[in-house]
Scaffold this motif. Sequence first.
Motif, PDB file in Angstrom:
ATOM      1  N   TYR A 145     -40.102 -19.723  41.980  1.00 60.09           N
ATOM      2  CA  TYR A 145     -41.245 -18.620  41.358  1.00 60.09           C
ATOM      3  C   TYR A 145     -42.351 -18.563  42.422  1.00 60.09           C
ATOM      4  O   TYR A 145     -42.612 -19.518  43.115  1.00 60.09           O
ATOM      5  N   GLY A 146     -42.560 -17.251  42.869  1.00 61.27           N
ATOM      6  CA  GLY A 146     -43.539 -17.000  43.830  1.00 61.27           C
ATOM      7  C   GLY A 146     -44.285 -15.740  43.572  1.00 61.27           C
ATOM      8  O   GLY A 146     -43.759 -14.734  43.173  1.00 61.27           O
ATOM      9  N   THR A 147     -45.514 -15.551  44.402  1.00 65.76           N
ATOM     10  CA  THR A 147     -46.321 -14.517  44.084  1.00 65.76           C
ATOM     11  C   THR A 147     -46.251 -13.687  45.759  1.00 65.76           C
ATOM     12  O   THR A 147     -46.735 -14.619  46.423  1.00 65.76           O
ATOM     13  N   PRO A 148     -45.929 -12.621  45.674  1.00 65.77           N
ATOM     14  CA  PRO A 148     -45.713 -12.109  46.958  1.00 65.77           C
ATOM     15  C   PRO A 148     -47.140 -11.550  47.558  1.00 65.77           C
ATOM     16  O   PRO A 148     -48.209 -11.379  46.647  1.00 65.77           O
ATOM     17  N   LYS A 149     -47.487 -12.012  48.781  1.00 65.90           N
ATOM     18  CA  LYS A 149     -48.775 -11.940  49.506  1.00 65.90           C
ATOM     19  C   LYS A 149     -49.247 -10.599  49.562  1.00 65.90           C
ATOM     20  O   LYS A 149     -50.469  -9.965  49.349  1.00 65.90           O
ATOM     21  N   GLY A 150     -48.257  -9.713  50.041  1.00 66.78           N
ATOM     22  CA  GLY A 150     -48.617  -8.293  50.716  1.00 66.78           C
ATOM     23  C   GLY A 150     -49.250  -7.533  49.520  1.00 66.78           C
ATOM     24  O   GLY A 150     -50.385  -6.888  49.614  1.00 66.78           O
ATOM     25  N   PRO A 151     -48.631  -7.559  48.323  1.00 70.50           N
ATOM     26  CA  PRO A 151     -49.068  -6.472  47.245  1.00 70.50           C
ATOM     27  C   PRO A 151     -50.479  -6.841  47.002  1.00 70.50           C
ATOM     28  O   PRO A 151     -51.156  -5.959  46.572  1.00 70.50           O
ATOM     29  N   VAL A 152     -50.739  -8.172  46.767  1.00 67.54           N
ATOM     30  CA  VAL A 152     -51.852  -8.598  46.290  1.00 67.54           C
ATOM     31  C   VAL A 152     -53.045  -8.090  47.533  1.00 67.54           C
ATOM     32  O   VAL A 152     -54.200  -7.678  47.160  1.00 67.54           O
ATOM     33  N   GLU A 153     -52.879  -8.378  48.626  1.00 70.94           N
ATOM     34  CA  GLU A 153     -53.729  -7.877  49.507  1.00 70.94           C
ATOM     35  C   GLU A 153     -53.684  -6.319  49.511  1.00 70.94           C
ATOM     36  O   GLU A 153     -54.935  -5.888  49.776  1.00 70.94           O
ATOM     37  N   ASP A 154     -52.735  -5.571  49.334  1.00 74.13           N
ATOM     38  CA  ASP A 154     -53.071  -4.189  49.374  1.00 74.13           C
ATOM     39  C   ASP A 154     -53.982  -3.851  48.159  1.00 74.13           C
ATOM     40  O   ASP A 154     -54.742  -2.960  48.403  1.00 74.13           O
ATOM     41  N   MET A 155     -53.905  -4.300  47.094  1.00 68.54           N
ATOM     42  CA  MET A 155     -54.569  -4.167  45.870  1.00 68.54           C
ATOM     43  C   MET A 155     -56.187  -4.335  45.915  1.00 68.54           C
ATOM     44  O   MET A 155     -56.919  -3.650  45.819  1.00 68.54           O
ATOM     45  N   LEU A 156     -56.323  -5.502  46.427  1.00 69.16           N
ATOM     46  CA  LEU A 156     -57.733  -6.057  46.996  1.00 69.16           C
ATOM     47  C   LEU A 156     -58.540  -4.916  48.021  1.00 69.16           C
ATOM     48  O   LEU A 156     -59.597  -4.699  47.887  1.00 69.16           O
ATOM     49  N   ALA A 157     -57.546  -4.504  48.918  1.00 67.03           N
ATOM     50  CA  ALA A 157     -58.048  -3.447  50.019  1.00 67.03           C
ATOM     51  C   ALA A 157     -58.368  -2.181  49.377  1.00 67.03           C
ATOM     52  O   ALA A 157     -59.563  -1.701  49.881  1.00 67.03           O
TER      53      ALA A 157
END
Length: 218
Positions: A93-105
């Motif tokens: 199981y893993g959390t993609p980093k890119g989508p989280v960074e995009d949402m925060l931005a």
Amino acid sequence: MRPTDAPLDNLHGGRKGLCLVLSAPSGAGKSTLVARLRAEFPAFAYSISCTTRAPRQGEENGVHYHFLSRETFISRRDAGFFAEWAEVHGNFYGTPKGPVEDMLAKGQDVLFDIDVQGALQLKQVFTQALYVFILPPSREVLEQRLRGRGTESEEVIAKRLTNALGELEAAGHFDYHVVNDDLEEAADELRAIYVAGRARAVCRPGLLPGLLAQWGRG
């Protein structure tokens, strides 16, 4: 409206999103606190995790999870694609980093309800997030809550209590400790942490420059 009359958070890049990460031992009441927080702040964003397990009935790829082959997951893991990952019962199981960074931005706040192992991995990636550990008031109360569910065997309860000790020993790595003894008080504390976190300077990079611009500075 003149530029200097615009909302200050909309100037110089706007407000940045806040990442709120919650962990707790099983039985501490984290799910109840998360549900209350989400009910009051429904705009919380969430990231769709990846997994190598097979889809269950009713689950859709890209909606509930991104379902990946084991080979694809490992390849992405080794390439630094995930902010955190773990192997549970033979599946990744893993959390993609890119989508989280995009949402925060984009100024979206992201809520993580995650195990301690995952939270400690996230802490290496999202260093400016808020990390909150939900504690039971005592071992006795935690055991009572686990038994009160009426769904777990003695073996499972004993394992959860053993796991709780290891999780509590890692709680010192978290920014905040919320004791879930009185639910209303615990919910108020969690809400206060989130609301105060939104006002941190790092989340409002345009605020001060926008105000200074009204004096011709900045």
